[in-house]
Design an enzyme around this catalytic site. Structure first.
Site, short mmCIF file in Angstrom:
data_model
loop_
_atom_site.label_atom_id
_atom_site.label_comp_id
_atom_site.label_asym_id
_atom_site.label_seq_id
_atom_site.Cartn_x
_atom_site.Cartn_y
_atom_site.Cartn_z
N CYS A 158 0.85 -1.20 0.00
CA CYS A 158 0.00 0.00 0.00
C CYS A 158 0.89 1.25 0.00
O CYS A 158 2.02 1.23 0.46
CB CYS A 158 -0.89 -0.01 1.24
SG CYS A 158 -2.03 1.40 1.33
N HIS B 298 -2.04 -4.08 5.14
CA HIS B 298 -1.79 -3.66 6.53
C HIS B 298 -3.10 -3.35 7.23
O HIS B 298 -4.08 -2.98 6.59
CB HIS B 298 -0.86 -2.43 6.55
CG HIS B 298 -1.46 -1.19 5.97
ND1 HIS B 298 -2.00 -0.18 6.74
CD2 HIS B 298 -1.65 -0.79 4.69
CE1 HIS B 298 -2.46 0.77 5.96
NE2 HIS B 298 -2.26 0.44 4.71
N CYS C 68 -5.90 0.14 7.07
CA CYS C 68 -5.72 0.66 5.71
C CYS C 68 -6.87 1.60 5.34
O CYS C 68 -8.04 1.20 5.34
CB CYS C 68 -5.65 -0.50 4.72
SG CYS C 68 -5.36 0.04 3.02
#
Ligand code: ZN
Length: 219
Positions: A42, A98, A101
């Site tokens: 990300c 993660h 997010c």
């Protein structure tokens, strides 16, 4: 010193420190890169690929987008994947999501964010696909569940890309991994078991989904 000047100063110090330790570090790297790992993660500033897996420049090839989405129609991600697998011949492709997010949260809670709404459409589809599971967890745990489901589904998509299927088809030794990173403790966890051939993809998907169901339902 201005903020930007500070960054440039940091850079000079960083380069000097590395050269002090390994005088030919940059000279060697400038000739070629030979990373063993490709990271799809990300954009979140709290999840910097190199630092959290303790790797130096030259050791991990990186692609990042909002909510670590793999979509075969995304020329950017697929081109990076092809470069990593076909040309660099990386041994491991790591899809890392993660907790916390923002992209996943926006998809789950349906907040309007303009262009980003189109980008996170794939995650909304994941929520629809797993709505029975999502309905069985508590509202407090829904975001964490969705972050893990996103890793499972994006890793599954990754395994089904033409690049990975063709690499496995010609017998190339490349493994795919699905991990999640905890912003609150700095630790990585495996969400989907390592997979290195097409025939195992369905099975590891089922194993990961069962584990996530046990973790979030009734717990
Ligand atoms: Zn994120």
């Amino acid at each position: 010193m201005g903020l930007i000047q500070e960054l440039l100063q940091n850079n000079r110090q960083w380069a000097a420190d590395i050269k002090k330790e390994t005088p030919d570090f940059f000279t060697k790297l400038s000739k070629q890169q030979n990373p063993l790992f490709f990271w799809i993660g990300c954009c979140d500033s709290r999840v910097p690929a190199n630092q959290i897996i303790g790797l130096l420049p030259g050791e991990v090839f990186v692609h990042r987008n909002i909510a670590n989405i793999v979509n075969s129609a995304d020329m950017n991600c697929i081109s990076a994947l092809q470069f990593a697998v076909d040309l660099l011949q990386v041994r491991h492709v790591i899809l890392c999501g993660h907790y916390g997010c923002g992209g996943v949260q926006a998809a789950v809670h349906g907040e309007g964010h303009g262009m980003i709404d189109y980008w996170i459409w794939d995650i909304k589809a994941i929520l629809t696909r797993h709505e029975l599971l999502a309905a069985q967890t508590t509202p407090e745990r829904l975001d964490d569940l969705m972050c893990e489901l996103n890793v499972i589904e994006q890793t599954y998509e990754l395994c089904r890309t033409k690049v990975i299927r063709e690499a496995w088809g010609r017998g190339q030794a490349v493994s795919v991994h699905g991990w999640i990173y905890g912003i609150q403790d700095g630790l990585l966890q495996e969400v989907i078991p390592e997979v290195s051939r097409l025939a195992d993809v369905g099975q590891v998907y089922d194993v990961a989904l069962t584990a996530v169901t046990q973790k979030y339902v009734g717990g």
